[in-house]
Design a protein around this motif. Structure first.
Motif, PDB file in Angstrom:
ATOM      1  N   LEU B  45       0.838  -1.194   0.000  1.00  0.00           N
ATOM      2  CA  LEU B  45       0.000   0.000   0.000  1.00  0.00           C
ATOM      3  C   LEU B  45       0.886   1.261   0.000  1.00  0.00           C
ATOM      4  O   LEU B  45       0.554   2.281   0.594  1.00  0.00           O
ATOM      5  CB  LEU B  45      -0.910  -0.026   1.241  1.00  0.00           C
ATOM      6  CG  LEU B  45      -2.100   0.906   1.284  1.00  0.00           C
ATOM      7  CD1 LEU B  45      -3.056   0.660   0.133  1.00  0.00           C
ATOM      8  CD2 LEU B  45      -2.862   0.758   2.609  1.00  0.00           C
ATOM      9  N   SER B  76      -7.159  -0.271  16.712  1.00  0.00           N
ATOM     10  CA  SER B  76      -8.341  -0.318  15.849  1.00  0.00           C
ATOM     11  C   SER B  76      -7.876  -0.483  14.406  1.00  0.00           C
ATOM     12  O   SER B  76      -6.683  -0.498  14.130  1.00  0.00           O
ATOM     13  CB  SER B  76      -9.147   0.970  16.014  1.00  0.00           C
ATOM     14  OG  SER B  76      -8.286   2.097  15.864  1.00  0.00           O
ATOM     15  N   HIS B  78      -9.597   1.257  11.511  1.00  0.00           N
ATOM     16  CA  HIS B  78     -10.549   2.064  10.730  1.00  0.00           C
ATOM     17  C   HIS B  78     -10.056   2.346   9.321  1.00  0.00           C
ATOM     18  O   HIS B  78     -10.840   2.401   8.380  1.00  0.00           O
ATOM     19  CB  HIS B  78     -10.841   3.371  11.460  1.00  0.00           C
ATOM     20  CG  HIS B  78     -11.600   3.166  12.737  1.00  0.00           C
ATOM     21  ND1 HIS B  78     -12.858   2.628  12.766  1.00  0.00           N
ATOM     22  CD2 HIS B  78     -11.265   3.393  14.025  1.00  0.00           C
ATOM     23  CE1 HIS B  78     -13.283   2.552  14.023  1.00  0.00           C
ATOM     24  NE2 HIS B  78     -12.322   2.994  14.814  1.00  0.00           N
ATOM     25  N   VAL B  79      -8.744   2.555   9.185  1.00  0.00           N
ATOM     26  CA  VAL B  79      -8.216   2.831   7.845  1.00  0.00           C
ATOM     27  C   VAL B  79      -8.388   1.599   6.959  1.00  0.00           C
ATOM     28  O   VAL B  79      -8.907   1.689   5.838  1.00  0.00           O
ATOM     29  CB  VAL B  79      -6.730   3.245   7.915  1.00  0.00           C
ATOM     30  CG1 VAL B  79      -6.175   3.456   6.510  1.00  0.00           C
ATOM     31  CG2 VAL B  79      -6.555   4.511   8.749  1.00  0.00           C
ATOM     32  N   SER B  82     -11.925   0.993   6.004  1.00  0.00           N
ATOM     33  CA  SER B  82     -12.361   1.932   4.972  1.00  0.00           C
ATOM     34  C   SER B  82     -11.827   1.505   3.607  1.00  0.00           C
ATOM     35  O   SER B  82     -12.539   1.568   2.597  1.00  0.00           O
ATOM     36  CB  SER B  82     -11.882   3.335   5.338  1.00  0.00           C
ATOM     37  OG  SER B  82     -12.289   4.256   4.366  1.00  0.00           O
ATOM     38  N   LEU B  83     -10.582   1.065   3.580  1.00  0.00           N
ATOM     39  CA  LEU B  83      -9.996   0.595   2.318  1.00  0.00           C
ATOM     40  C   LEU B  83     -10.787  -0.592   1.765  1.00  0.00           C
ATOM     41  O   LEU B  83     -11.041  -0.680   0.567  1.00  0.00           O
ATOM     42  CB  LEU B  83      -8.539   0.172   2.551  1.00  0.00           C
ATOM     43  CG  LEU B  83      -7.532   1.315   2.671  1.00  0.00           C
ATOM     44  CD1 LEU B  83      -6.228   0.830   3.285  1.00  0.00           C
ATOM     45  CD2 LEU B  83      -7.260   1.921   1.291  1.00  0.00           C
ATOM     46  N   ARG B  85     -13.989  -1.568   2.603  1.00  0.00           N
ATOM     47  CA  ARG B  85     -15.409  -1.309   2.398  1.00  0.00           C
ATOM     48  C   ARG B  85     -15.637  -0.348   1.231  1.00  0.00           C
ATOM     49  O   ARG B  85     -16.475  -0.570   0.370  1.00  0.00           O
ATOM     50  CB  ARG B  85     -15.988  -0.730   3.692  1.00  0.00           C
ATOM     51  CG  ARG B  85     -17.490  -0.621   3.736  1.00  0.00           C
ATOM     52  CD  ARG B  85     -17.951  -0.338   5.166  1.00  0.00           C
ATOM     53  NE  ARG B  85     -17.073   0.603   5.857  1.00  0.00           N
ATOM     54  CZ  ARG B  85     -17.084   1.926   5.678  1.00  0.00           C
ATOM     55  NH1 ARG B  85     -17.951   2.469   4.851  1.00  0.00           N
ATOM     56  NH2 ARG B  85     -16.252   2.715   6.350  1.00  0.00           N
ATOM     57  N   ARG B  86     -14.865   0.754   1.229  1.00  0.00           N
ATOM     58  CA  ARG B  86     -15.138   1.803   0.253  1.00  0.00           C
ATOM     59  C   ARG B  86     -14.443   1.527  -1.079  1.00  0.00           C
ATOM     60  O   ARG B  86     -14.961   1.848  -2.131  1.00  0.00           O
ATOM     61  CB  ARG B  86     -14.678   3.157   0.822  1.00  0.00           C
ATOM     62  CG  ARG B  86     -15.471   4.350   0.332  1.00  0.00           C
ATOM     63  CD  ARG B  86     -14.896   5.655   0.893  1.00  0.00           C
ATOM     64  NE  ARG B  86     -15.016   5.780   2.337  1.00  0.00           N
ATOM     65  CZ  ARG B  86     -16.060   6.273   2.972  1.00  0.00           C
ATOM     66  NH1 ARG B  86     -17.094   6.696   2.272  1.00  0.00           N
ATOM     67  NH2 ARG B  86     -16.066   6.361   4.278  1.00  0.00           N
ATOM     68  N   TYR B  87     -13.240   0.941  -1.006  1.00  0.00           N
ATOM     69  CA  TYR B  87     -12.433   0.819  -2.228  1.00  0.00           C
ATOM     70  C   TYR B  87     -12.163  -0.627  -2.631  1.00  0.00           C
ATOM     71  O   TYR B  87     -11.347  -0.875  -3.512  1.00  0.00           O
ATOM     72  CB  TYR B  87     -11.108   1.577  -2.039  1.00  0.00           C
ATOM     73  CG  TYR B  87     -11.296   3.022  -1.632  1.00  0.00           C
ATOM     74  CD1 TYR B  87     -11.787   3.954  -2.536  1.00  0.00           C
ATOM     75  CD2 TYR B  87     -11.007   3.451  -0.334  1.00  0.00           C
ATOM     76  CE1 TYR B  87     -11.977   5.281  -2.166  1.00  0.00           C
ATOM     77  CE2 TYR B  87     -11.198   4.767   0.050  1.00  0.00           C
ATOM     78  CZ  TYR B  87     -11.687   5.670  -0.866  1.00  0.00           C
ATOM     79  OH  TYR B  87     -11.882   6.977  -0.496  1.00  0.00           O
ATOM     80  N   PHE B  89     -10.436  -2.831  -1.367  1.00  0.00           N
ATOM     81  CA  PHE B  89      -9.024  -3.189  -1.213  1.00  0.00           C
ATOM     82  C   PHE B  89      -8.915  -4.583  -0.619  1.00  0.00           C
ATOM     83  O   PHE B  89      -9.602  -4.913   0.350  1.00  0.00           O
ATOM     84  CB  PHE B  89      -8.359  -2.154  -0.297  1.00  0.00           C
ATOM     85  CG  PHE B  89      -6.891  -2.400  -0.056  1.00  0.00           C
ATOM     86  CD1 PHE B  89      -5.958  -2.097  -1.032  1.00  0.00           C
ATOM     87  CD2 PHE B  89      -6.451  -2.911   1.158  1.00  0.00           C
ATOM     88  CE1 PHE B  89      -4.599  -2.305  -0.800  1.00  0.00           C
ATOM     89  CE2 PHE B  89      -5.101  -3.116   1.403  1.00  0.00           C
ATOM     90  CZ  PHE B  89      -4.169  -2.810   0.410  1.00  0.00           C
ATOM     91  N   ASP B  97      -4.572   0.916  13.060  1.00  0.00           N
ATOM     92  CA  ASP B  97      -4.465   2.372  12.928  1.00  0.00           C
ATOM     93  C   ASP B  97      -3.223   2.907  13.634  1.00  0.00           C
ATOM     94  O   ASP B  97      -2.488   3.728  13.082  1.00  0.00           O
ATOM     95  CB  ASP B  97      -5.719   3.043  13.502  1.00  0.00           C
ATOM     96  CG  ASP B  97      -6.957   2.735  12.674  1.00  0.00           C
ATOM     97  OD1 ASP B  97      -6.836   2.597  11.441  1.00  0.00           O
ATOM     98  OD2 ASP B  97      -8.044   2.617  13.272  1.00  0.00           O
ATOM     99  N   GLN B  98      -2.990   2.440  14.864  1.00  0.00           N
ATOM    100  CA  GLN B  98      -1.812   2.926  15.585  1.00  0.00           C
ATOM    101  C   GLN B  98      -0.526   2.420  14.945  1.00  0.00           C
ATOM    102  O   GLN B  98       0.487   3.120  14.905  1.00  0.00           O
ATOM    103  CB  GLN B  98      -1.872   2.494  17.052  1.00  0.00           C
ATOM    104  CG  GLN B  98      -3.015   3.152  17.814  1.00  0.00           C
ATOM    105  CD  GLN B  98      -2.934   2.840  19.294  1.00  0.00           C
ATOM    106  OE1 GLN B  98      -1.904   3.069  19.942  1.00  0.00           O
ATOM    107  NE2 GLN B  98      -4.010   2.312  19.838  1.00  0.00           N
ATOM    108  N   LEU B 100      -0.188   1.926  11.802  1.00  0.00           N
ATOM    109  CA  LEU B 100      -0.005   2.740  10.592  1.00  0.00           C
ATOM    110  C   LEU B 100       0.815   4.002  10.862  1.00  0.00           C
ATOM    111  O   LEU B 100       1.535   4.478   9.978  1.00  0.00           O
ATOM    112  CB  LEU B 100      -1.369   3.141  10.016  1.00  0.00           C
ATOM    113  CG  LEU B 100      -1.913   2.219   8.924  1.00  0.00           C
ATOM    114  CD1 LEU B 100      -3.357   2.550   8.626  1.00  0.00           C
ATOM    115  CD2 LEU B 100      -1.064   2.339   7.662  1.00  0.00           C
ATOM    116  N   ALA B 101       0.688   4.528  12.068  1.00  0.00           N
ATOM    117  CA  ALA B 101       1.480   5.723  12.399  1.00  0.00           C
ATOM    118  C   ALA B 101       2.965   5.440  12.194  1.00  0.00           C
ATOM    119  O   ALA B 101       3.697   6.249  11.601  1.00  0.00           O
ATOM    120  CB  ALA B 101       1.194   6.152  13.840  1.00  0.00           C
ATOM    121  N   LEU B 104       3.757   5.062   8.414  1.00  0.00           N
ATOM    122  CA  LEU B 104       3.753   6.363   7.728  1.00  0.00           C
ATOM    123  C   LEU B 104       5.038   7.126   8.000  1.00  0.00           C
ATOM    124  O   LEU B 104       5.656   7.678   7.088  1.00  0.00           O
ATOM    125  CB  LEU B 104       2.538   7.190   8.182  1.00  0.00           C
ATOM    126  CG  LEU B 104       1.199   6.772   7.579  1.00  0.00           C
ATOM    127  CD1 LEU B 104       0.034   7.415   8.342  1.00  0.00           C
ATOM    128  CD2 LEU B 104       1.129   7.163   6.096  1.00  0.00           C
TER     129      LEU B 104
END
Lengths: 314, 314
Positions: B45, B76, B78-79, B82-83, B85-87, B89, B97-98, B100-101, B104
């Motif tokens: 990603l 959690s 959430h990202v 969202s990937l 569900r929405r896209y 992925f 999520d934590q 991912l920090a 990133l």
């Protein structure tokens, strides 16, 4: 003509997205193309972020936070919280978790040399958006703001970090030698039956689009109606720094001054009822309630603007 | 000697991190350096992900999810949701999520040409970790797995996506021409009073470290105690595919076969009480309960291993 009518819109973020939603809900549906400002785009935390494109995509796909007009409704911020709490990251730009999904996909695409145009088109289709969402340019044309207090600021530094408080001396549209008008933007303009300029900030959202090499000349050469909608309502911006910037640039804060800044670009202007009446001999104008506080009012403004411009061309 | 004793450990992820936590809690505290496998690192990603480094950092900083032994506790997703569900992925790799920090920040650093060594050292310090966390190499040395069913798989494809089910024909440590032993890794080895090999998977976690150009020669040249801790307990791996891989490679599934695979590298071996007793004439061995099911047991194993090796060197 109505069934296949092609409407192409120059637009920025929140204000433009409201008009876009009105247009997208018209019956019969016109064929819509949005040429979107990318002068606000920036790299942050290694991510390519396109605020105006995202606002338009989130609005048209129904995901947008209706209170702020940007970002995703009911989004959380666990990643950003973790960055702040665990790593003392200075979080001046809001990054919601669901929003991050978009930034991650786009950044990966950019790193794989996918064009912003292709990525945007593919993600918009995936979200069920029928309108064409077209970045104004695939090359980066970052807007920068020259201020007395802070020198030259990147756009988001000025707009978000400094909350558009520093007085503007000059706005710069930093056009790279590589910047080219994309074929899809050219086609969206040349094939349009009507061109609209959304009620976005003329200097921060629309002028960057007009700075794309070749775009202004192309616009001037087209003989279809070119209609701007006033970003000022009752002599002030609905949101954001339009009026403040006009003052700082020594302009009269008025719809007339906005319209004059579009001289050569537009031939029609939808003014707000609340603004002082003005006349310019080269400009057709009409007056409407342009406040788009509900979906009904967004659709009504879109319909009225189109009906009016069709009428005076007939 | 005890106050300034320098212990350098070759380690992979979960199993090694348990020993690391034991070592970090010793009194008096030794000076610790961990040379960490980066053969599992991958881009996903658009993010640079270093699973073993993260596991070690999260463990030593107290953030780790104690149930799985990796990732962050109570994280959690959430990202990722969202990937998906929405896209649409395809999310085969868990990204909290934590968590991912970290990805990133690391990805941004990599894009800005910060070395993995410098980034890791800086983030570990920020999280209050006193031990040196040293990537085995700044160049990428991706492990790939040749399988009959699927051909050559990237490591995470084999390990996570396929849940290490395909039978291994060959394990490849893809050493690039640019790969160099980093100065900090060299220094951590040459200055060590003792070198440990954590109870990590010998072929997937330790062998990639030994494949770093110059590292094996350097190790062999050192005369300090070099002690491996058995990754097998009662003839099987505590977690993961060590035993399965040994079978697939035609090896006897035993601590003896593990020890023999380290011939020339180690001169001491801490075996588990549950394993069959064995002897090799070039190897000192001791037997302990190596199951690290609590902090106390982690500390006890670390203390016992160090005491034992100090004893036979005296």
């Amino acid at each position: 003509m109505a069934m296949s009518e092609k409407i192409t819109v120059l637009t920025g973020g929140v204000g433009g997205a409201k008009l876009a939603l009105g247009l997208a809900n018209l019956q019969p549906p016109p064929q819509l193309a949005f040429i979107v400002n990318t002068g606000d785009d920036f790299w942050h935390l290694g991510l390519k972020i396109c605020p105006d494109i995202d606002t338009l995509i989130y609005t048209l796909s129904g995901a947008v936070d209706p209170r702020q007009g940007w970002g995703i409704a009911d989004d959380s911020a666990h990643v950003l919280d973790s960055l702040k709490r665990r790593y003392a990251f200075k979080a001046w730009f809001k990054l919601g978790d669901q929003d991050l999904a978009m930034h991650l996909l786009r950044t990966q695409a950019m790193r794989e040399q996918v064009s912003l145009t292709d990525f945007t088109s593919s993600i918009a289709r995936r979200l069920g958006i029928e309108a064409a969402i077209l970045p104004m340019c695939d090359a980066e044309i970052p807007t920068t703001i020259l201020t007395r207090e802070h020198g030259e600021l990147s756009f988001q530094d000025y707009f978000v970090k400094q909350r558009w408080q520093p007085a503007i001396q000059q706005i710069r549209y930093n056009v790279d030698k590589e910047a080219r008008l994309s074929e899809v933007v050219r086609e969206a303009l040349t094939s349009a039956d009507m061109i609209l300029i959304a009620p976005s900030n003329p200097w921060l959202s629309i002028a960057p689009i007009l700075a794309v090499p070749g775009l202004l000349d192309l616009l001037e050469s087209l003989s279809v109606p070119k209609v701007a909608i006033s970003p000022l309502v009752g002599g002030d911006a609905v949101k954001g720094p339009t009026a403040k910037i006009m003052r700082e640039m020594g302009l009269e804060v008025s719809a007339r001054a906005v319209a004059r800044s579009y001289a050569g670009v537009i031939d029609g202007f939808v003014d707000d009822l609340r603004n002082p009446v003005f006349q310019l001999d080269w400009l057709r104008a009409t007056r409407r309630d342009t406040l788009m506080t509900s979906l009904e009012r967004k659709v009504a403004l879109a319909r009225d603007a189109l009906d009016w411009a069709r009428g005076w061309r007939a």
